[in-house]
Design a protein around this motif. Structure first.
Motif, PDB file in Angstrom:
ATOM      1  N   ARG A   1      42.640  47.122  28.809  1.00 47.06           N
ATOM      2  CA  ARG A   1      41.428  47.875  28.514  1.00 47.06           C
ATOM      3  C   ARG A   1      41.466  48.560  27.147  1.00 47.06           C
ATOM      4  O   ARG A   1      40.447  49.004  26.659  1.00 47.06           O
ATOM      5  CB  ARG A   1      41.201  48.931  29.590  1.00 47.06           C
TER       6      ARG A   1
ATOM      7  N   ARG B   1      51.804  43.791  39.724  1.00 50.44           N
ATOM      8  CA  ARG B   1      51.024  44.999  39.513  1.00 50.44           C
ATOM      9  C   ARG B   1      50.897  45.680  40.874  1.00 50.44           C
ATOM     10  O   ARG B   1      50.515  45.050  41.854  1.00 50.44           O
ATOM     11  CB  ARG B   1      49.641  44.618  38.994  1.00 50.44           C
TER      12      ARG B   1
ATOM     13  N   VAL C   1      41.189  42.071  38.071  1.00 51.40           N
ATOM     14  CA  VAL C   1      41.851  43.372  38.000  1.00 51.40           C
ATOM     15  C   VAL C   1      40.990  44.395  37.278  1.00 51.40           C
ATOM     16  O   VAL C   1      41.329  45.562  37.194  1.00 51.40           O
ATOM     17  CB  VAL C   1      43.234  43.295  37.310  1.00 51.40           C
ATOM     18  N   ASN C   2      39.869  43.942  36.785  1.00 52.46           N
ATOM     19  CA  ASN C   2      39.008  44.840  36.017  1.00 52.46           C
ATOM     20  C   ASN C   2      37.985  45.513  36.932  1.00 52.46           C
ATOM     21  O   ASN C   2      36.789  45.352  36.783  1.00 52.46           O
ATOM     22  CB  ASN C   2      38.308  44.029  34.920  1.00 52.46           C
TER      23      ASN C   2
ATOM     24  N   LYS D   1      43.287  50.609  37.196  1.00 46.56           N
ATOM     25  CA  LYS D   1      43.776  49.268  37.503  1.00 46.56           C
ATOM     26  C   LYS D   1      44.586  49.217  38.798  1.00 46.56           C
ATOM     27  O   LYS D   1      45.487  48.406  38.941  1.00 46.56           O
ATOM     28  CB  LYS D   1      44.600  48.710  36.328  1.00 46.56           C
TER      29      LYS D   1
ATOM     30  N   VAL E   1      41.914  45.829  43.023  1.00 43.75           N
ATOM     31  CA  VAL E   1      41.579  44.501  42.534  1.00 43.75           C
ATOM     32  C   VAL E   1      40.550  43.874  43.463  1.00 43.75           C
ATOM     33  O   VAL E   1      40.291  44.385  44.541  1.00 43.75           O
ATOM     34  CB  VAL E   1      42.826  43.582  42.508  1.00 43.75           C
TER      35      VAL E   1
END
Ligand code: ADP
Ligand code: MG
Length: 702
Positions: A96, A289, A329-330, A335, A338
């Motif tokens: 980002r 993640r 993931v945005n 973050k 998801v």
């Protein structure tokens, strides 16, 4: 003049900071992710005053040149994305371009960075590093400096210029616990990397590289935890890619057909005997993640359905790897959430893989471990997803994303005990005091390991000793990394082997020795002495049989000589009407007999008299406790297993019932055939093993 104005950058950054950084742990998260994205192999973090005063992170990643170092603090400046299409398949943790400018707008930041030597550079040409100081979003100094390769970022006086935010920080120990949690997570996801976390006075985590996740778990949580976890691994090819295909007329005929790739799962799950009161011990990583996700939480709970009580939760470390196109993931500024492009596929894959693993492993509950294993709440090691500032944009997300906290409020990390629950052995030295050949200047020798992993250890069974003991002798004698790794590897392998051996595969060949108080069967096997609860054992056998019979509509019913009359209250009649059809398919024949009375004319074989009456009352009670939805909406599987569990419970052999050896043997054989001989449908353990090793140890023979 119009009313609308474009906000100055500083204000815009502070607004973004509200979403991205709300406490020291979220700063650490962003910085750690940057270091990992920069390919660092060794990451060292120091926090002072829980991170309010200072957070310093040192990495040996690829570093930045001067231009990049300056650009990094601009809004939306990132090296990780170029086009909007890149957003569809993000392979880095960051993307980002918001973290550094946001952090720099609310703290005093010093960046020291030096890029890796480009191959073409002559060896004697000096590579220049950059030192940059920013406070409250304003650049104060930029200088060249001679620095080792990598990046050091120091964030001091967090929220010095935003007092409202500073006020909402919790106690130092709480903030430190969140930071510890975060570093623990990333350390688990990257066993091959070296992680260190220290406060001003202590080393909290010191995890040199190891080969496997199991070794990392051992390193961080210790033997007790590792021995309660079972490994799981599975893979499934994807049928299609998650992204929608362009329509045929837009397709380029020359473009090769894309391989949809596959989805892999690996990780650890707890034996049914280990139960937690909330979901805080479930960790889910997608492509390394850490995320929170309701869908996967649900899949995990489903896998444990009727293996642990519905009010308990397992400990699960789940690493899912999938092509980046499969997951968006945005979705959330931090973050941590998801969106999957093939939701149900992933849900079922996780549920089925875990369930299969549970069925295959049939982990035996150790007698001694079961003693301590009453369900315990564990404190979340995941910092709340959003700010706790009232009215802040993310405030509601906290509640949303953490519905499992007992009172619906975000798990309060104040419950974290940073004082050890047990006296922690304090080795004289850490293994790598002599490591400081690294020119980045890792923190000096730590005096004690007191806080080492305490926060992390609080996660698992109370009383699990932070493994400061591990390797302590070799640490004290100053042996090197190789010995340390070998030691961790061999101990881990030993624990794994011991654990894999303790399973229920041989239940059928056990020899019943005697019955204890007409309630428990004592049986001997090669692996030790078994104690089996006859009631729950039979309950499990019946439960699975009832579900099977129900599946093929073959439930055996028996007519009662005299109909049994059951009086119900009006609300109970309503509930009954809702579940009547399912009851009938389970062998009941029940008719209304006046406005408040039911006449039971037939019931499943084995269920009689008072037990029959109790069973009906129980199912009606449990179903009534539900929201009162119509049967179509109600989860039919839940209802079915509830009825099966209730029939099983009320028709199973009771405690205080004498059993002859033949019946004991029969029961063990039947239990051996079930999918989950580990626990009854309500989650109580069925068979406990007093292992040969434990017996020998208890008699001081080893
Ligand atoms: P993002 O990570 O989303 O790209 P950040 O604001 O976190 O945005 O970082 C901006 C850029 O700074 C990154 O894209 C990266 O190029 C660079 N950067 C940040 N931290 C590091 C680091 N530790 N090592 C090397 N480069 C870094
Ligand atoms: Mg970043």
């Amino acid at each position: 003049m119009g009313r609308i104005r474009i906000l100055p950058d500083l204000v815009a950054n502070q607004i973004a900071a509200g979403e991205v950084v709300d406490r020291p742990a979220s700063v650490v998260k962003e910085l750690l992710e940057n270091s990992l994205d920069a390919g660092a192999n060794r990451i060292s973090i120091v926090v002072e005053a829980g991170g309010r005063k200072l957070i310093r992170i040192i990495d040996d990643g690829h570093g930045m040149n001067r231009d990049d170092a300056l650009l990094a603090f601009e809004r939306h400046a990132t090296s990780k994305l170029r086009t909007a299409d890149d957003l569809l398949s993000i392979a880095t943790l960051g993307f980002r371009g918001e973290a550094l400018p946001s952090i720099a707008s609310v703290a005093r930041v010093t960046l020291e960075t030096c890029p890796a030597l480009p191959a073409e550079t002559l060896a004697n040409e000096p590579v220049v590093g950059t030192r940059l100081e920013i406070a409250g979003g304003r650049i104060l100094h930029v200088d060249d400096a001679a620095l080792p390769r990598g990046t050091t970022l120091a964030v001091a006086d967090l929220f010095f210029n935003t007092p409202a935010r500073r006020k909402f920080l919790r106690a130092e120990s709480t903030e430190l616990a969140h930071v510890t949690a975060l570093v623990t997570h990333y350390a688990l996801a990257h066993p091959e990397k070296h992680f260190e976390l220290a406060s001003a006075s202590h080393t909290i985590i010191s995890a040199p590289p190891v080969a496997r996740t199991a070794e990392r778990i051992y390193q961080i949580f210790g033997k007790d935890t590792l021995s309660q976890l079972m490994p799981v691994a599975a893979e499934t090819p994807l049928q299609r890619t998650g992204l929608p295909e362009p329509p045929p007329w837009k397709r380029d005929p020359n473009e090769p057909i894309r391989d949809p790739g596959s989805m892999r799962l690996s990780g650890f799950y707890s034996k049914p005997e280990l139960q937690k009161l909330n979901r805080n011990s479930i960790y889910i990583f997608i492509n390394k993640r850490i995320i929170r996700d309701r869908l996967l939480m649900h899949a995990i709970t489903e896998a444990y359905r009727n293996v642990i009580p519905p009010t308990s939760f397992p400990v699960v470390l789940l690493f899912l790897e999938m092509p980046p196109e499969e997951v968006d993931v945005n979705v959330h500024p931090a973050k941590t959430e998801v969106r999957f492009r093939q939701q149900s596929l992933i849900h079922d894959f996780v549920r089925d893989s875990l369930r299969t693993a549970l069925i295959q492993a049939r982990p035996a509950a150790a007698f001694l471990a079961a003693l301590d294993n009453s369900p315990a709440a564990s404190t979340s090691l995941m910092p709340p997803a959003a700010s706790t500032l009232p009215g802040s944009p993310g405030a509601s997300v906290v509640v949303d994303s953490d519905p499992e906290s007992p009172n619906g409020a975000p798990a309060d990390a104040a419950a974290f005990q940073l004082t050890p629950q047990q006296p922690t052995p304090v080795p004289g030295k850490l293994p790598f005091d002599a490591r400081s050949q690294h020119s980045c200047g890792f923190p000096g020798p730590s005096e004690s390991l007191q806080a080492w992993g305490d926060a992390a250890a609080a996660l698992f069974a109370p009383g699990s000793v932070p493994p400061a003991v591990i390797g302590s002798e070799s640490r004290a004698t100053g042996t090197g990394l190789a010995e340390y790794s070998a030691e961790v590897a061999s101990t881990t392998a030993e624990i794994e082997a011991e654990q894999a051996a303790a399973n229920l595969n041989h239940l059928g060949s056990l020899k019943p020795l005697a019955q204890l108080r007409e309630s428990f069967i004592l049986a001997s096997g090669d692996d030790g002495l078994w104690i089996i609860d006859q009631h729950v054992a039979h309950e499990r056998v019946l439960f699975e049989k009832i579900l099977r019979d129900r599946q093929v509509e073959k439930v055996q019913r028996q007519r009662l000589l005299m109909p049994l009359l059951v009086e119900l209250r009006p609300w109970q009649m309503v509930v009954f009407a809702r579940i009547a059809e399912e009851l009938e398919r389970n062998g009941f024949e029940v008719e209304p007999f006046g406005p408040h009375t039911l006449a039971v004319k037939a019931a499943p074989v084995g269920l009689e008299g008072a037990e029959l009456e109790r069973m009906l009352a129980e199912v009606i009670e449990q179903s009534g406790a539900e929201s009162g939805e119509s049967p179509q909406n109600q989860d039919l599987t839940t209802l079915r297993s509830r009825i099966a569990a209730s029939i099983a419970c009320h028709s199973a052999i009771k405690v205080n019932t004498a059993l002859d050896p033949v019946r004991m043997e029969w029961l063990l054989l039947e239990l051996a055939k079930t999918s989950h001989p580990t626990s009854c449908p309500h989650g109580r353990p069925i068979a406990l093993l007093y292992s040969w090793k434990e017996i020998q140890r208890a008699f001081h023979r080893i």
